[in-house]
Design an enzyme around this catalytic site. Structure first.
Site, PDB file in Angstrom:
ATOM      1  N   GLY A   1      -0.432  33.455 121.015  1.00 23.89           N
ATOM      2  CA  GLY A   1      -0.338  32.082 120.540  1.00 23.89           C
ATOM      3  C   GLY A   1       1.109  31.608 120.535  1.00 23.89           C
ATOM      4  N   GLY A   2       1.444  30.819 119.529  1.00 20.77           N
ATOM      5  CA  GLY A   2       2.793  30.272 119.429  1.00 20.77           C
ATOM      6  C   GLY A   2       3.868  31.323 119.311  1.00 20.77           C
TER       7      GLY A   2
ATOM      8  N   GLY B   1      20.606  27.415 154.292  1.00 24.78           N
ATOM      9  CA  GLY B   1      20.742  27.072 152.880  1.00 24.78           C
ATOM     10  C   GLY B   1      20.862  28.283 151.991  1.00 24.78           C
ATOM     11  N   ALA B   2      20.257  29.398 152.397  1.00 25.00           N
ATOM     12  CA  ALA B   2      20.343  30.613 151.597  1.00 25.00           C
ATOM     13  C   ALA B   2      21.773  31.136 151.545  1.00 25.00           C
ATOM     14  CB  ALA B   2      19.401  31.679 152.154  1.00 25.00           C
TER      15      ALA B   2
END
Length: 503
Positions: free
Chosen positions: A172-173, A407-408
């Site tokens: 949960g939280g 781009g790498a």
């Protein structure tokens, strides 16, 4: 017996009762599951005799659903301060034997107190989680308690190191506090993390899944990347946390402690001259390169089971703690994809926040292509790594071993992203793309001519994009010397409220 002696006897009795948590039967049940108790974990984590406990006698204030008859000193969490190898740390360990370790408002207040102390006194904060989640009987007060903890996780981020050990349920939280910390460790078979459990998943989606399949240690270490470490046992997990701390500083104003070594800074390794295969499409093992250049061949890997096409972790070079980022040609040819970009970006940002120099070893053919990557936002995720390197002001030393395309190339700590010292091996190919792809586009040039023009490091060296082309066997010496010269580096960032990292 005098009044004073009676008071002391009562204190001793109450301390003894508090140390038992939920009692012997529940402790036995914890052991039967193969789990340690909160206090046993802290005994293993901290230096002997160093633990000073806070708020041992705190009790919850809830009166709903009969809770007024269920008061236990400590209220399900042990908090305090101690030392690890002589260095101050602040800790909490949830006690599953008391109300299943569920979080009450008073438990959150205890945890928040030591978090505040850690931030104020500049020391790492370590949380050992073993909890059934929010204490339902307290309603909104329990949720407010989680919110108080999360806010402190956020405010302490980049100020003091925060480490989460998951030694039982975390659902949960409750999962968001570990997610906000710097490193998360889980234990196989006894720990799990998920927002909604198997029963809820089945009722909503019809899918049947076990706790281990949904949120076990192996799942989060290998598939989601939520866990940085996956330990075989609690003892191994605690030793991993202690080892991690040896590479990182107390806070963002300090540097990591140096480690003495007998490994000469000028040591060369002839095996590196032979490690790059003649066939440019053949893989080799980047771990061998790392082992050859770091002190004593010791490398402490982070996220080793996740996105294996990139390697991140800590080592020492010349006694100095460094963060290593390296493409792994042995997995997907070392290509960058969504997970590799996220993994490396987070590690780079941690190192930058805590003054740990970055050593980047590059052999990257590009970004992974295809609809799955594009639909999953490879553009945004790749930009995270680009952004992380570009904003980092710690010393950055980059060595290009073989391929560095497109781009790498830019993303992997190039000169234009304020790389301080950039080296290349003679085998480095720094270009927009490989020869085969380029020739298919250019038409009027052959592969051999393209290779002569672009697939070597000398074009980059001629333009000053790399400082030097170095013999591979000298890599350790050159990197250590570069780090020494960068020891006093100072680099300012433009004034801003905060950045806007492409999330």
């Amino acid at each position: 017996m005098s009044i004073q002696q009676d008071n002391i006897a009562r204190l001793v009795e109450r301390r003894a009762a508090a140390r038992l948590g939920g009692g012997e039967k529940r402790i036995d049940a914890q052991h039967a599951k193969g789990k340690l108790t909160a206090r046993e974990r802290l005994d293993l984590l901290l230096d002997a005799g160093s633990f000073e406990e806070f708020d041992m006698f705190v009790q919850h204030r809830c009166t709903n659903f009969g809770m007024d008859a269920s008061h236990t000193d400590g209220d399900g969490v042990v908090t305090g301060q101690g030392t690890i190898n002589g260095r101050l740390v602040y800790v909490f360990a949830q006690d599953f034997t008391v109300n299943g370790g569920s979080l009450s408002k008073t438990m959150s207040e205890k945890i928040c107190k030591v978090m505040d102390m850690a931030a104020r006194n500049g020391a790492p904060f370590i949380g050992l989680n073993d909890s059934g989640g929010a204490r339902i009987q307290e309603g909104i007060d329990s949720l407010a308690g989680f919110g108080d903890i999360f806010e402190r996780n956020i405010l302490s981020s980049g100020v003091v190191p925060q480490i989460s050990g998951i030694f039982g349920p975390c659902a949960g939280g409750a999962v968001y506090s570990p997610a906000l910390t710097d490193f998360t460790l889980m234990v196989k078979d006894t720990s799990y993390m998920f927002l909604t459990g198997p029963a809820v998943v089945k009722s909503v989606t019809g899918e049947e899944v076990s706790q281990e399949e949904l949120g076990g240690a192996s799942v989060h270490a290998g598939k989601s990347g939520v866990a940085h470490f996956c330990a075989e046992s609690e003892q191994e997990g605690i030793e991993t946390i202690k080892k991690l701390l040896s590479f990182i500083p107390q806070n963002n104003m300090e540097t990591a402690p140096d480690r003495p070594t007998n490994d000469p800074a000028g040591r060369t390794d002839d095996s590196l001259n032979e490690i790059i295969p003649d066939n440019p499409n053949k893989a080799y093992d980047m771990y061998k390169v790392i082992g050859a250049v770091v002190d004593d061949g010791e490398f402490f890997e982070i996220h080793k089971d996740f996105a294996k096409n990139i390697i991140v972790g800590f080592a020492h070079m010349g006694g100095r703690s460094v963060g290593i980022v390296a493409n792994q040609p042995g997995v997907l040819a070392g290509v960058l994809d969504i997970n590799a970009s996220r993994k490396a970006a987070r590690f780079v940002r941690f190192c930058d926040a805590f003054n740990i120099p970055l050593v980047t070893l590059v052999d990257v053919p590009g970004f992974l292509c295809g609809t799955q990557q594009e639909y999953g936002a490879i553009i945004t995720n790749g930009a995270k790594l680009l952004y992380a390197y570009g904003e980092a002001t710690v010393p950055k030393v980059t060595v290009t071993l073989r391929k560095s395309y497109g781009g790498a190339h830019i993303v992997m700590s190039c000169k234009q992203l304020r790389g301080d010292i950039n080296y290349a091996w003679p085998s480095a190919e720094i270009a927009v793309m490989g020869a085969k792809g380029a020739v298919g586009i250019l038409k009027n040039i052959g592969e051999e001519e393209y290779n002569d023009l672009f697939c070597n490091p000398y074009q980059a060296a001629q333009k000053g994009y790399i400082e030097d082309v170095i013999e591979p066997r000298n890599t350790r010496f050159r990197v250590i010397r570069a780090l020494e010269t960068l020891d006093g580096k100072r680099q300012e960032m433009p004034a801003k409220k905060h950045d806007n990292l492409p999330l």
